[in-house]
Design a protein around this motif. Sequence first.
Motif, PDB file in Angstrom:
ATOM      1  N   SER A 137      36.610  45.265  36.208  1.00 32.92           N
ATOM      2  CA  SER A 137      37.235  44.991  37.503  1.00 32.92           C
ATOM      3  C   SER A 137      36.665  45.883  38.600  1.00 32.92           C
ATOM      4  CB  SER A 137      38.751  45.190  37.401  1.00 32.92           C
ATOM      5  OG  SER A 137      39.364  45.097  38.665  1.00 32.92           O
ATOM      6  N   TYR A 138      36.573  47.171  38.310  1.00 34.07           N
ATOM      7  CA  TYR A 138      36.103  48.121  39.326  1.00 34.07           C
ATOM      8  C   TYR A 138      34.647  47.871  39.689  1.00 34.07           C
ATOM      9  CZ  TYR A 138      35.250  52.483  41.796  1.00 34.07           C
ATOM     10  OH  TYR A 138      34.911  53.404  42.751  1.00 34.07           O
TER      11      TYR A 138
ATOM     12  N   HIS B 243      30.807  36.116  50.603  1.00 33.16           N
ATOM     13  CA  HIS B 243      31.737  36.148  51.722  1.00 33.16           C
ATOM     14  C   HIS B 243      33.158  36.330  51.187  1.00 33.16           C
ATOM     15  CE1 HIS B 243      28.517  34.925  54.436  1.00 33.16           C
ATOM     16  NE2 HIS B 243      28.208  33.963  53.572  1.00 33.16           N
ATOM     17  N   ASN B 244      34.079  36.642  52.077  1.00 30.60           N
ATOM     18  CA  ASN B 244      35.479  36.838  51.685  1.00 30.60           C
ATOM     19  C   ASN B 244      35.607  37.880  50.578  1.00 30.60           C
ATOM     20  OD1 ASN B 244      36.318  34.778  53.490  1.00 30.60           O
ATOM     21  ND2 ASN B 244      35.837  33.223  51.956  1.00 30.60           N
ATOM     22  N   GLU B 245      34.966  39.020  50.810  1.00 33.34           N
ATOM     23  CA  GLU B 245      34.955  40.065  49.786  1.00 33.34           C
ATOM     24  C   GLU B 245      36.358  40.519  49.405  1.00 33.34           C
ATOM     25  OE1 GLU B 245      33.364  40.200  52.630  1.00 33.34           O
ATOM     26  OE2 GLU B 245      31.210  40.502  52.324  1.00 33.34           O
ATOM     27  N   SER B 246      37.245  40.615  50.385  1.00 33.35           N
ATOM     28  CA  SER B 246      38.599  41.103  50.117  1.00 33.35           C
ATOM     29  C   SER B 246      39.347  40.172  49.171  1.00 33.35           C
ATOM     30  CB  SER B 246      39.379  41.255  51.425  1.00 33.35           C
ATOM     31  OG  SER B 246      38.772  42.223  52.257  1.00 33.35           O
ATOM     32  N   PHE B 247      39.131  38.859  49.322  1.00 35.56           N
ATOM     33  CA  PHE B 247      39.807  37.898  48.459  1.00 35.56           C
ATOM     34  C   PHE B 247      39.319  38.026  47.017  1.00 35.56           C
ATOM     35  CE2 PHE B 247      40.067  35.053  52.442  1.00 35.56           C
ATOM     36  CZ  PHE B 247      41.167  35.771  52.882  1.00 35.56           C
ATOM     37  N   LEU B 248      38.013  38.179  46.851  1.00 35.95           N
ATOM     38  CA  LEU B 248      37.451  38.344  45.507  1.00 35.95           C
ATOM     39  C   LEU B 248      37.905  39.659  44.880  1.00 35.95           C
ATOM     40  CD1 LEU B 248      33.820  37.048  46.150  1.00 35.95           C
ATOM     41  CD2 LEU B 248      35.612  35.909  44.831  1.00 35.95           C
ATOM     42  N   ALA B 249      37.937  40.713  45.692  1.00 33.82           N
ATOM     43  CA  ALA B 249      38.385  42.009  45.185  1.00 33.82           C
ATOM     44  C   ALA B 249      39.858  41.944  44.770  1.00 33.82           C
ATOM     45  CB  ALA B 249      38.182  43.083  46.256  1.00 33.82           C
TER      46      ALA B 249
ATOM     47  N   MET C  44      44.046  41.815  40.583  1.00 36.82           N
ATOM     48  CA  MET C  44      45.158  41.115  39.955  1.00 36.82           C
ATOM     49  C   MET C  44      44.875  40.875  38.469  1.00 36.82           C
ATOM     50  SD  MET C  44      48.153  39.755  40.237  1.00 36.82           S
ATOM     51  CE  MET C  44      48.402  39.621  42.020  1.00 36.82           C
ATOM     52  N   LEU C  45      43.652  40.445  38.165  1.00 37.38           N
ATOM     53  CA  LEU C  45      43.281  40.235  36.764  1.00 37.38           C
ATOM     54  C   LEU C  45      43.361  41.537  35.975  1.00 37.38           C
ATOM     55  CD1 LEU C  45      40.219  37.800  36.962  1.00 37.38           C
ATOM     56  CD2 LEU C  45      42.578  37.253  36.329  1.00 37.38           C
ATOM     57  N   ASN C  46      42.959  42.622  36.598  1.00 34.37           N
ATOM     58  CA  ASN C  46      43.000  43.923  35.943  1.00 34.37           C
ATOM     59  C   ASN C  46      44.413  44.241  35.473  1.00 34.37           C
ATOM     60  OD1 ASN C  46      41.871  47.305  36.878  1.00 34.37           O
ATOM     61  ND2 ASN C  46      42.545  46.451  34.946  1.00 34.37           N
ATOM     62  N   PHE C  47      45.386  43.862  36.268  1.00 28.70           N
ATOM     63  CA  PHE C  47      46.777  44.170  35.924  1.00 28.70           C
ATOM     64  C   PHE C  47      47.349  43.203  34.893  1.00 28.70           C
ATOM     65  CE2 PHE C  47      51.357  43.637  36.592  1.00 28.70           C
ATOM     66  CZ  PHE C  47      51.785  44.923  36.338  1.00 28.70           C
TER      67      PHE C  47
ATOM     68  N   VAL D 141      45.192  30.183  34.517  1.00 30.13           N
ATOM     69  CA  VAL D 141      46.348  30.012  35.400  1.00 30.13           C
ATOM     70  C   VAL D 141      46.266  30.967  36.588  1.00 30.13           C
ATOM     71  CG1 VAL D 141      48.866  30.218  35.557  1.00 30.13           C
ATOM     72  CG2 VAL D 141      47.824  29.146  33.559  1.00 30.13           C
ATOM     73  N   ALA D 142      45.855  32.205  36.334  1.00 33.64           N
ATOM     74  CA  ALA D 142      45.754  33.186  37.415  1.00 33.64           C
ATOM     75  C   ALA D 142      44.733  32.752  38.457  1.00 33.64           C
ATOM     76  CB  ALA D 142      45.374  34.554  36.847  1.00 33.64           C
ATOM     77  N   THR D 143      43.612  32.210  38.014  1.00 32.91           N
ATOM     78  CA  THR D 143      42.570  31.766  38.950  1.00 32.91           C
ATOM     79  C   THR D 143      43.071  30.605  39.820  1.00 32.91           C
ATOM     80  OG1 THR D 143      40.847  32.441  37.396  1.00 32.91           O
ATOM     81  CG2 THR D 143      40.210  30.921  39.142  1.00 32.91           C
ATOM     82  N   ILE D 144      43.748  29.657  39.188  1.00 37.90           N
ATOM     83  CA  ILE D 144      44.265  28.496  39.924  1.00 37.90           C
ATOM     84  C   ILE D 144      45.336  28.918  40.920  1.00 37.90           C
ATOM     85  CG2 ILE D 144      45.526  26.328  39.718  1.00 37.90           C
ATOM     86  CD1 ILE D 144      44.153  25.938  36.999  1.00 37.90           C
ATOM     87  N   VAL D 145      46.313  29.698  40.448  1.00 36.10           N
ATOM     88  CA  VAL D 145      47.425  30.103  41.308  1.00 36.10           C
ATOM     89  C   VAL D 145      46.941  31.011  42.441  1.00 36.10           C
ATOM     90  CG1 VAL D 145      49.612  31.380  41.387  1.00 36.10           C
ATOM     91  CG2 VAL D 145      49.131  29.837  39.477  1.00 36.10           C
TER      92      VAL D 145
END
Length: 255
Positions: free
Chosen positions: A68-69, A82-88, A93-96, A135-139
């Motif tokens: 993740s890091y 693009h949209n680095e913040s969204f990907l980060a 979220m996946l990390n958690f 599910v996490a990716t879709i949601v």
Amino acid sequence: MVGSSWNWAEHDLGSPSDIVGSNHYGVYEATEGRDISMIGEAFKIYSRNWFPILMWCFIIIAPITVFSYLGIVYVYSNDILHNESFLAGWLLMLNFILCTPPFLKMVKKDGMDETIKVTEGLFFFAKRFGVILLVATIVYSLGLMGMYLLFIPTVVAILFLIIFPFFVESLSVWETIKQTLRKMRDENLSIIGDVLVIAGLNIVLWTSLMMFLESYETNVLAFLIIRVTLNVLILPILYIYLSLRYRSDDFALDI
């Protein structure tokens, strides 16, 4: 369990012989000291299962945190994306949530006076990894699109993602989604509080460490070691507490 609509026979965590007779958990009535009792029980469960927790920290939490890091570092250092913040945010979220399953199963088995094996937790993690990721990716994607609708769908998506991993023992994805939505309906304000506490705890600890290290020369490796250390220390207790918190009908405390 008496008074519960949950049918353990529909799930693959193993069949409890008689939860009612268990001396760890009984029927739990909500009181003013509910959260404090759960925190205390979380530390007791941790102490009883320290060895598998330690193994999962090295085998599951640490590698996922590293991925993740480093993914976040790559996202912010790549000029093409693009949209680095969204990907980060997705990686964080996946990390958690990806590391949740073995701790959920551990709490369930501990409530039946059973000791979980390291391999049981790893196997359960592997079985639920794909479902949680999908599910996490879709949601999360739906939540991002909801930012254009006054952020309401975004907030709902975040709450859903926090709770969803704590119901993944169901063999049916649809059943898991229904259980998650039901919990969101029943405890929406409490869940918002949990999200704020989780986010605040991470921010406070990370900021404190950054202030401590600002006078030293640091690099990506140093920050990575700090991030892994924090997650290894904090996430197991959080997972245990939230398993009790969101599954109180099934893991009711008798304290």
